[in-house]
Write an enzyme that holds these catalytic residues in place. Sequence first.
Site, PDB file in Angstrom:
ATOM      1  N   PRO A  89       0.818  -1.221   0.000  1.00  0.00           N
ATOM      2  CA  PRO A  89       0.000   0.000   0.000  1.00  0.00           C
ATOM      3  C   PRO A  89       0.854   1.275   0.000  1.00  0.00           C
ATOM      4  O   PRO A  89       0.358   2.355  -0.333  1.00  0.00           O
ATOM      5  CB  PRO A  89      -0.811  -0.105   1.295  1.00  0.00           C
ATOM      6  N   GLU A 116       3.347  -8.262   8.146  1.00  0.00           N
ATOM      7  CA  GLU A 116       3.599  -6.813   8.130  1.00  0.00           C
ATOM      8  C   GLU A 116       4.617  -6.452   7.053  1.00  0.00           C
ATOM      9  O   GLU A 116       5.088  -5.309   6.998  1.00  0.00           O
ATOM     10  CB  GLU A 116       4.097  -6.334   9.499  1.00  0.00           C
ATOM     11  N   ARG A 154      -1.719  -7.669 -21.149  1.00  0.00           N
ATOM     12  CA  ARG A 154      -2.561  -7.132 -22.220  1.00  0.00           C
ATOM     13  C   ARG A 154      -1.773  -6.279 -23.203  1.00  0.00           C
ATOM     14  O   ARG A 154      -2.219  -6.054 -24.330  1.00  0.00           O
ATOM     15  CB  ARG A 154      -3.708  -6.294 -21.625  1.00  0.00           C
ATOM     16  N   ASP A 169      -9.183   0.397 -26.000  1.00  0.00           N
ATOM     17  CA  ASP A 169      -9.741   0.102 -24.691  1.00  0.00           C
ATOM     18  C   ASP A 169      -9.801   1.331 -23.789  1.00  0.00           C
ATOM     19  O   ASP A 169      -9.183   2.347 -24.061  1.00  0.00           O
ATOM     20  CB  ASP A 169      -8.891  -0.952 -24.013  1.00  0.00           C
TER      21      ASP A 169
END
Length: 251
Positions: A89, A116, A154, A169
């Site tokens: 994060p 962690e 992709r 796209d």
Amino acid sequence: MMIFDVLTLFPDMLVSPLQESILGRASKQQLLQVRLHNLRDWAEGKHQTTDDTPYGGGDGMVMKPEPVARALAQLKSKSPRAKVLLMTPQGTPFSHQHACELAKEEGLIFLCGRYEGFDERIRQTLIDAEYSIGDFVLTGGELPTLVMIDAISRFIPGVLGGSDSAEIDSFSDGLLEYPQYTRPAVFKGMAVPEILLSGDHGKIARWRREQQLVRTWQRRPDLLQTAPLSADDLKILEQLQRPVSGTEEID
Ligand code: 4GX
């Protein structure tokens, strides 16, 4: 062929998603290869321990540096030009643009953390880039790795067939996609917009562009700051921002 190496305590988590559908087909066609490695194979001792309690105290566990260092040394010796990526994060928000650029690499090594995370000295010395897939907390880096491999693949030439082309796209033009319809022409009393049945391809293209602009303005106005917009686009957006006729103030 693009090589993805994944270092994880739970390699089985990735198996089926990589075998299905477009990624499975691309692997069979040897457009990409995903090699899964169990970090425990580089751990030592009777219990092959990969984690330990944090210095300074506190909740949870931290992944020990030595097994990760040994594993990465071996993977990097086999793919010396591969970049090592960490999912956390705290990383740079992963985007369409990153996926496109990473697809040009010849190899990528994904280090998946649990608990962690890793001893800070791993991050400082062995990691080339850190990415976040969103502002939420997951149980490990395995799902972010799958998300990134999917988004990167992709952009590998040949992975998307004719019917699923990357170029046209969502996001390649910096805007959200226009709404799609297929048969039947009326579903539960809701008709397909008449213009799509008109056969006038110029009109249809203009309608779709307008829908893209409206949706982006309503749902993701932040994207309009960076999307490349034509003079016609700006005119459409100006009309959206103008108050509905008859409600404007008189001065
Ligand atoms: N986008 N997580 C990683 C363990 C961890 C913590 C610190 C390395 C350093 C996440 C996300 C995410 C949860 C994956 C914690 N590993 N990763 N994990 N959101 O939430 O990428």
